[in-house]
Design an enzyme around this catalytic site. Structure first.
Site, PDB file in Angstrom:
ATOM      1  N   ALA A  75       0.836  -1.204   0.000  1.00 15.12           N
ATOM      2  CA  ALA A  75       0.000   0.000   0.000  1.00 15.12           C
ATOM      3  C   ALA A  75       0.870   1.253   0.000  1.00 15.12           C
ATOM      4  O   ALA A  75       0.585   2.211  -0.721  1.00 15.12           O
ATOM      5  CB  ALA A  75      -0.931  -0.004   1.209  1.00 15.12           C
ATOM      6  N   GLU A  94       0.785  23.562  -5.864  1.00 18.94           N
ATOM      7  CA  GLU A  94       0.160  23.514  -4.538  1.00 18.94           C
ATOM      8  C   GLU A  94       1.127  22.963  -3.491  1.00 18.94           C
ATOM      9  O   GLU A  94       1.097  23.395  -2.334  1.00 18.94           O
ATOM     10  CB  GLU A  94      -1.127  22.699  -4.606  1.00 18.94           C
ATOM     11  CG  GLU A  94      -2.203  23.445  -5.386  1.00 18.94           C
ATOM     12  CD  GLU A  94      -3.273  22.559  -5.973  1.00 18.94           C
ATOM     13  OE1 GLU A  94      -3.253  21.334  -5.738  1.00 18.94           O
ATOM     14  OE2 GLU A  94      -4.144  23.095  -6.691  1.00 18.94           O
ATOM     15  N   TRP A 101       3.981  28.437  12.814  1.00 21.25           N
ATOM     16  CA  TRP A 101       4.536  29.591  13.525  1.00 21.25           C
ATOM     17  C   TRP A 101       3.436  30.535  13.987  1.00 21.25           C
ATOM     18  O   TRP A 101       3.477  31.037  15.115  1.00 21.25           O
ATOM     19  CB  TRP A 101       5.522  30.305  12.605  1.00 21.25           C
ATOM     20  CG  TRP A 101       6.170  31.493  13.229  1.00 21.25           C
ATOM     21  CD1 TRP A 101       6.923  31.528  14.371  1.00 21.25           C
ATOM     22  CD2 TRP A 101       6.121  32.837  12.741  1.00 21.25           C
ATOM     23  NE1 TRP A 101       7.352  32.819  14.613  1.00 21.25           N
ATOM     24  CE2 TRP A 101       6.873  33.633  13.634  1.00 21.25           C
ATOM     25  CE3 TRP A 101       5.529  33.435  11.639  1.00 21.25           C
ATOM     26  CZ2 TRP A 101       7.030  34.998  13.445  1.00 21.25           C
ATOM     27  CZ3 TRP A 101       5.702  34.789  11.455  1.00 21.25           C
ATOM     28  CH2 TRP A 101       6.438  35.551  12.361  1.00 21.25           C
ATOM     29  N   LEU A 102       2.446  30.796  13.133  1.00 21.04           N
ATOM     30  CA  LEU A 102       1.410  31.772  13.467  1.00 21.04           C
ATOM     31  C   LEU A 102       0.309  31.213  14.367  1.00 21.04           C
ATOM     32  O   LEU A 102      -0.357  31.977  15.063  1.00 21.04           O
ATOM     33  CB  LEU A 102       0.774  32.338  12.198  1.00 21.04           C
ATOM     34  CG  LEU A 102       1.661  33.227  11.344  1.00 21.04           C
ATOM     35  CD1 LEU A 102       0.954  33.597  10.055  1.00 21.04           C
ATOM     36  CD2 LEU A 102       2.068  34.472  12.115  1.00 21.04           C
ATOM     37  N   GLU A 135      -6.886  17.911  -4.770  1.00 13.23           N
ATOM     38  CA  GLU A 135      -6.177  17.994  -6.043  1.00 13.23           C
ATOM     39  C   GLU A 135      -5.832  16.597  -6.564  1.00 13.23           C
ATOM     40  O   GLU A 135      -5.942  16.330  -7.767  1.00 13.23           O
ATOM     41  CB  GLU A 135      -4.902  18.836  -5.915  1.00 13.23           C
ATOM     42  CG  GLU A 135      -4.132  18.989  -7.206  1.00 13.23           C
ATOM     43  CD  GLU A 135      -4.926  19.679  -8.302  1.00 13.23           C
ATOM     44  OE1 GLU A 135      -4.954  19.157  -9.435  1.00 13.23           O
ATOM     45  OE2 GLU A 135      -5.520  20.741  -8.029  1.00 13.23           O
ATOM     46  N   GLU A 180     -12.666  11.768 -26.974  1.00 10.02           N
ATOM     47  CA  GLU A 180     -13.715  12.513 -27.666  1.00 10.02           C
ATOM     48  C   GLU A 180     -14.475  13.370 -26.663  1.00 10.02           C
ATOM     49  O   GLU A 180     -14.575  13.043 -25.488  1.00 10.02           O
ATOM     50  CB  GLU A 180     -14.674  11.562 -28.412  1.00 10.02           C
ATOM     51  CG  GLU A 180     -15.568  10.717 -27.523  1.00 10.02           C
ATOM     52  CD  GLU A 180     -14.906   9.452 -26.979  1.00 10.02           C
ATOM     53  OE1 GLU A 180     -15.554   8.778 -26.161  1.00 10.02           O
ATOM     54  OE2 GLU A 180     -13.759   9.150 -27.343  1.00 10.02           O
ATOM     55  N   LYS A 187     -14.837  16.750 -15.230  1.00  9.23           N
ATOM     56  CA  LYS A 187     -13.626  17.561 -15.061  1.00  9.23           C
ATOM     57  C   LYS A 187     -13.946  18.912 -14.422  1.00  9.23           C
ATOM     58  O   LYS A 187     -13.185  19.390 -13.569  1.00  9.23           O
ATOM     59  CB  LYS A 187     -12.929  17.752 -16.405  1.00  9.23           C
ATOM     60  CG  LYS A 187     -12.270  16.488 -16.914  1.00  9.23           C
ATOM     61  CD  LYS A 187     -11.502  16.757 -18.183  1.00  9.23           C
ATOM     62  CE  LYS A 187     -10.682  15.559 -18.582  1.00  9.23           C
ATOM     63  NZ  LYS A 187      -9.733  15.864 -19.656  1.00  9.23           N
TER      64      LYS A 187
END
Length: 116
Positions: free
Chosen positions: A9, A30, A43-44, A65, A81, A90
Site C-alpha cells: 500500500a 500547490e 509559527w502563526l 487535487e 472525444e 472535469k
C-alpha cells in the site's frame, strides 16, 4: 496481509505521489504553496487547534487535487472525444479544488482575524 500489505500500500501511495508530481503542474504548484503555508501556519498558530486549522486545510487541498487528477486521468482514459459528462466530471473536480482553496483562505482569515 499484515506488513506485506502495508508495504504494498505504501508503494502504491508513493508511486501516486511521484506520478502526481511528474504529471500534474497544479499539484506541484500547490506543494510549493504548502512549503510556505505549513511552516507559517505552525509559527502563526497560537495553539494546537489554530495550527491544525491553518495547516490541515493545506493537506485537504492537496488531497482534493489528487482526487481531481484521478478523475481527469480516468475521464481521459475512457476516451478523448468530447462528451458533456466528461466535461462535467472535469469541471466538478476543478470546482472541488476551488472550494478547497476558498476553505484554506477563509480558515486563514478567520484564525488570524480572531486574534486581532
Amino acid at each position: 496481509t499484515g506488513p506485506t500489505r502495508l508495504a504494498r500500500a505504501f508503494g502504491s501511495t508513493w508511486r501516486g505521489f511521484c506520478a502526481a508530481w511528474r504529471e500534474e503542474e497544479a499539484f506541484r504548484q500547490e506543494c510549493l504553496l504548502g512549503i510556505v503555508v505549513v511552516p507559517l501556519g505552525l509559527w502563526l498558530g497560537a495553539n494546537g487547534v489554530e495550527r491544525a486549522l491553518l495547516i490541515g486545510r493545506m493537506f485537504f487541498l492537496l488531497a482534493i487535487e489528487l482526487v481531481n487528477s484521478a478523475v481527469e486521468a480516468t475521464v481521459d482514459r475512457i476516451g478523448l472525444e468530447r462528451h458533456p459528462l466528461s466535461g462535467l466530471a472535469k469541471e466538478l473536480g476543478s470546482a472541488a479544488v476551488f472550494v478547497a482553496f476558498v476553505l484554506l483562505g477563509v480558515n486563514w482569515l478567520l484564525v488570524l482575524a480572531w486574534r486581532l
